[in-house]
Motif scaffolding. Sequence first.
Motif, PDB file in Angstrom:
ATOM      1  N   TYR A 106      43.161  51.208  15.800  1.00  0.00           N
ATOM      2  CA  TYR A 106      42.034  52.011  16.138  1.00  0.00           C
ATOM      3  C   TYR A 106      41.594  52.554  14.933  1.00  0.00           C
ATOM      4  CZ  TYR A 106      39.941  56.067  18.679  1.00  0.00           C
ATOM      5  OH  TYR A 106      39.042  57.144  19.069  1.00  0.00           O
ATOM      6  N   PRO A 107      40.300  52.295  14.713  1.00  0.00           N
ATOM      7  CA  PRO A 107      39.595  52.596  13.424  1.00  0.00           C
ATOM      8  C   PRO A 107      39.513  54.190  13.189  1.00  0.00           C
ATOM      9  CG  PRO A 107      37.999  51.917  14.830  1.00  0.00           C
ATOM     10  CD  PRO A 107      39.275  51.646  15.488  1.00  0.00           C
ATOM     11  N   ARG A 108      39.540  55.146  14.016  1.00  0.00           N
ATOM     12  CA  ARG A 108      39.490  56.626  14.161  1.00  0.00           C
ATOM     13  C   ARG A 108      40.961  57.012  13.379  1.00  0.00           C
ATOM     14  NH1 ARG A 108      35.204  59.293  16.085  1.00  0.00           N
ATOM     15  NH2 ARG A 108      33.612  57.913  17.090  1.00  0.00           N
ATOM     16  N   SER A 109      41.944  56.200  13.243  1.00  0.00           N
ATOM     17  CA  SER A 109      43.395  56.364  12.834  1.00  0.00           C
ATOM     18  C   SER A 109      43.345  56.162  11.207  1.00  0.00           C
ATOM     19  CB  SER A 109      44.372  55.766  13.406  1.00  0.00           C
ATOM     20  OG  SER A 109      45.620  55.766  12.739  1.00  0.00           O
ATOM     21  N   ILE A 114      43.391  51.594   7.323  1.00  0.00           N
ATOM     22  CA  ILE A 114      43.907  50.954   6.219  1.00  0.00           C
ATOM     23  C   ILE A 114      44.705  49.540   6.541  1.00  0.00           C
ATOM     24  CG2 ILE A 114      45.794  51.203   4.401  1.00  0.00           C
ATOM     25  CD1 ILE A 114      45.243  54.172   4.706  1.00  0.00           C
ATOM     26  N   ILE A 115      45.201  49.607   7.754  1.00  0.00           N
ATOM     27  CA  ILE A 115      45.862  48.186   8.318  1.00  0.00           C
ATOM     28  C   ILE A 115      44.742  47.243   8.403  1.00  0.00           C
ATOM     29  CG2 ILE A 115      47.351  47.147   9.808  1.00  0.00           C
ATOM     30  CD1 ILE A 115      48.759  49.653   9.850  1.00  0.00           C
ATOM     31  N   SER A 116      43.739  48.002   9.149  1.00  0.00           N
ATOM     32  CA  SER A 116      42.710  46.954   9.582  1.00  0.00           C
ATOM     33  C   SER A 116      41.720  46.277   8.325  1.00  0.00           C
ATOM     34  CB  SER A 116      41.586  47.651  10.572  1.00  0.00           C
ATOM     35  OG  SER A 116      42.352  48.086  11.702  1.00  0.00           O
ATOM     36  N   LEU A 132      48.766  52.684   2.010  1.00  0.00           N
ATOM     37  CA  LEU A 132      49.263  53.433   3.065  1.00  0.00           C
ATOM     38  C   LEU A 132      50.214  54.613   2.499  1.00  0.00           C
ATOM     39  CD1 LEU A 132      50.519  50.774   5.893  1.00  0.00           C
ATOM     40  CD2 LEU A 132      48.813  52.459   6.020  1.00  0.00           C
ATOM     41  N   PHE A 133      51.099  54.184   1.292  1.00  0.00           N
ATOM     42  CA  PHE A 133      51.950  55.228   0.952  1.00  0.00           C
ATOM     43  C   PHE A 133      51.097  56.169  -0.082  1.00  0.00           C
ATOM     44  CE2 PHE A 133      54.316  56.721  -2.753  1.00  0.00           C
ATOM     45  CZ  PHE A 133      55.265  57.318  -1.962  1.00  0.00           C
TER      46      PHE A 133
END
Length: 141
Positions: A106-109, A114-116, A132-133
């Motif tokens: 979900y791009p709002r998360s 970051i993963i996307s 992420l870290f």
Amino acid sequence: MEEKSTGELIQELMSESEIDAYLTENQPFFADQSVSELLQALYEKKSLSKAALARKAGTSEVYLHQVFSGRRKPSRDRLLCLCIGLGATLEETQRLLQQASYAQLYPRSRRDAIISHGLLHGTELNAINDMLFAQGEGTLF
């Protein structure tokens, strides 16, 4: 037979008064592959050994074999690691997440964004985990 989009299926579902008619008419369009089958199909498109995939996905070969054989269901994060290791597209990853009954990215998360971004740009798993870290988000493993 032409593939129907999810939007088209939703429209038909909303307009159909009888669920049995909808199910019969749209049977060919239901997702019927398991997560392990989808992973196997994705793996077969890549020129990658299972040992290399295990390294790229940050997992053991034993665990990988169990997932591919259908004996273990990976968690959402482990499935994301496998997708990253396989070099899956964002669309392929979303389909696997959906088939596994997990929330899609979900791009709002912040974390999912970051993963996307990593998936879209072919970023390796360790670099995604580092980002992420650095952003104060939970890493994938």
